[in-house]
Design an enzyme around this catalytic site. Structure first.
Site, PDB file in Angstrom:
ATOM      1  CG  ASP A   1      -1.832   1.185   1.315  1.00 54.45           C
ATOM      2  OD1 ASP A   1      -2.457   1.495   0.290  1.00 54.45           O
ATOM      3  OD2 ASP A   1      -1.924   1.828   2.370  1.00 54.45           O
ATOM      4  CB  SER A   2       0.153   4.784  -0.741  1.00 55.44           C
ATOM      5  OG  SER A   2      -1.019   4.851   0.040  1.00 55.44           O
TER       6      SER A   2
ATOM      7  N   GLY B   1      -2.873   9.154  -3.322  1.00 54.62           N
ATOM      8  CA  GLY B   1      -4.183   9.608  -3.803  1.00 54.62           C
ATOM      9  C   GLY B   1      -4.200  10.949  -4.516  1.00 54.62           C
TER      10      GLY B   1
ATOM     11  CB  CYS C   1      -2.526   1.041  -2.841  1.00 57.86           C
ATOM     12  SG  CYS C   1      -2.617   2.785  -3.235  1.00 57.86           S
TER      13      CYS C   1
ATOM     14  CD  GLU D   1      -2.576   8.403   8.009  1.00 60.47           C
ATOM     15  OE1 GLU D   1      -1.719   9.286   8.208  1.00 60.47           O
ATOM     16  OE2 GLU D   1      -2.370   7.388   7.324  1.00 60.47           O
TER      17      GLU D   1
ATOM     18  CB  CYS E   1      -9.949   4.924   0.369  1.00 61.93           C
ATOM     19  SG  CYS E   1      -8.473   5.518   1.239  1.00 61.93           S
TER      20      CYS E   1
ATOM     21  CG  HIS F   1      -6.543   5.619   5.504  1.00 60.04           C
ATOM     22  ND1 HIS F   1      -5.601   5.243   4.596  1.00 60.04           N
ATOM     23  CD2 HIS F   1      -5.864   6.147   6.558  1.00 60.04           C
ATOM     24  CE1 HIS F   1      -4.396   5.552   5.073  1.00 60.04           C
ATOM     25  NE2 HIS F   1      -4.533   6.100   6.260  1.00 60.04           N
TER      26      HIS F   1
END
Lengths: 272, 272
Positions: free
Chosen positions: B16-17, B49, B79, B159, B191, B193
């Site tokens: 993932d990023s 993104g 990702c 985050e 996404c 997250h």
């Protein structure tokens, strides 16, 4: 003694982790309208604020090397995070070219302006975590008291254009509450994005607190230093900044307009 | 035919990023508890993104090369942005190792679940701008209607730990209002997250809308594919994921806890 390859006509090099440093470009243009500016924004690796010291120092070296190819007469570190954690790396890479960072300029101005001796500083996680603003302010006068607060959501909120949005207000009230309980009379905007949110921040902190914009502070410092060194460009032409970026995302044009208030000029995309 | 160097005991590579892909690690562990997992998070260049297609494709190749050194039996692109813009680059770099991306898995599951044929998708700027979810969903059934919306503030809000915060609620209501006016019955969290904010999103969209978590979808797809290829690890030991990162910021430990709900194991820092 000035460097052999530089003259008043040499450009001022400015860099930042991304597009935020354009607030510094704008302040330098306002203060020194005849200067040629070359700006590098590391848009391929932005943001630096949440990253580690080791990585930030590596990026700072590479960013400086990119500007040095254009033989600047001065380098301005527009990135508060780099100013906090890697100014020595930039100075080492720049050799005898003078380097000034937003952080020291903002810290000096705040130390001059405060009456009560209590100064608030807001910035990214890395800038605040480094304690560099507090050190730079106390270098000016060790009796000054510094109250710092990281505000990680201000950059994404500004970039999303949520300038007067109620969500931004809620976030800002929460971030600033801690600082405001401590009777500061001066607040340093220790991140290049924060001037975009200045109106909102001013409304929350109220008229009794002086806002210090590190971008304006560094522009004044650049003018003084160039004058001392006989390197001011006294021409009358107004130059468009030369923009270098490591990535050119779709949103770049819109963000340029948000930060500069003008249409984006040509941009040069460079590989890292 | 399975690759000559791989066996059921080979690891599953996931990248993932940044740290968001840990939601995929968690879903794969829940679904396939005996599998060894090697995870790479490109924390030095996160987020992908907001960046351009060219840069995302370059990063995708480098990320895949890092995992390939560990001879995985499968690569999962956790990702969404890479799945949307660079899955072909990952496949090319992985040679004959199977590659599956969160995007296609999420799209397939959404297409199976919808009753009304109207599906909402939320994701980053790059994912939504690419239109890749809409294409992948319409590959399943071209009569399905897809309504997409980029939600750039969800990653920084998650985050920052603003999970149940009123500011997050305001932002989410604004982002989701457009989609909710269109009578969808299924919403894809496009996404990695976004599962962190799932509770908030569910409260806003209400019980009439099925939420599709692409992380869970890709874990199910991985199990089916490994079974087909005779590469399931049938051991009974429960392995801790092997974590590789390109930067180890201060906040990493806290974010690991937020995403995984457990304490962070040892992490290997690698240069890019």
């Amino acid at each position: 003694m000035p460097h052999r390859n530089i003259s008043p006509d040499s450009p001022i090099g400015i860099f930042d982790s991304g597009i935020g440093g354009l607030t510094v470009v704008k302040a330098v243009q306002a203060c020194l309208p005849s200067e040629r500016i070359i700006y590098f924004g590391d848009t391929a690796r932005v943001p630096y604020g949440p990253k580690s010291r080791v990585t930030i120092r590596r990026y700072a070296r590479e960013d400086t090397e990119i500007l040095m190819k254009h033989q600047p007469k001065m380098i301005i570190v527009a990135c508060n995070t780099v100013s906090a954690l890697a100014l020595d790396v930039v100075e080492e890479t720049a050799g005898d070219i003078p380097v000034i960072g937003v952080l020291k300029a903002g810290a000096e101005l705040a130390a001059r302006r405060t009456g009560t001796g209590k100064i608030g500083v807001i910035g990214t996680q890395a800038t605040i975590g480094s304690n560099a603003y507090a050190c730079a302010i106390q270098d000016q006068n060790e009796e000054l008291e510094v109250i710092s607060k990281a505000c990680p959501l201000f950059v994404p909120l500004a970039e999303e254009g949520f300038i007067d949005h109620p969500a931004t207000r809620l976030v800002a009230e929460e971030y600033l509450a801690e600082i405001l309980g401590r009777n500061i009379d001066t607040l340093v905007l220790g991140c290049t994005h924060y001037p975009i949110l200045r109106g909102m921040i001013e409304r929350i902190v109220g008229p009794g607190i002086t806002i210090i914009d590190s971008a304006e502070a560094v522009a004044g410092r650049a003018r003084d230093l160039l004058r001392e060194q006989g390197l001011l460009n006294c021409g009358s032409s107004k130059a468009v900044p030369h923009l270098l970026v490591s990535d050119l995302p779709q949103k770049f044009r819109e963000l340029y307009r948000l930060f500069m208030g003008t249409e984006m000029p040509d941009v040069e995309l460079i590989g890292l």
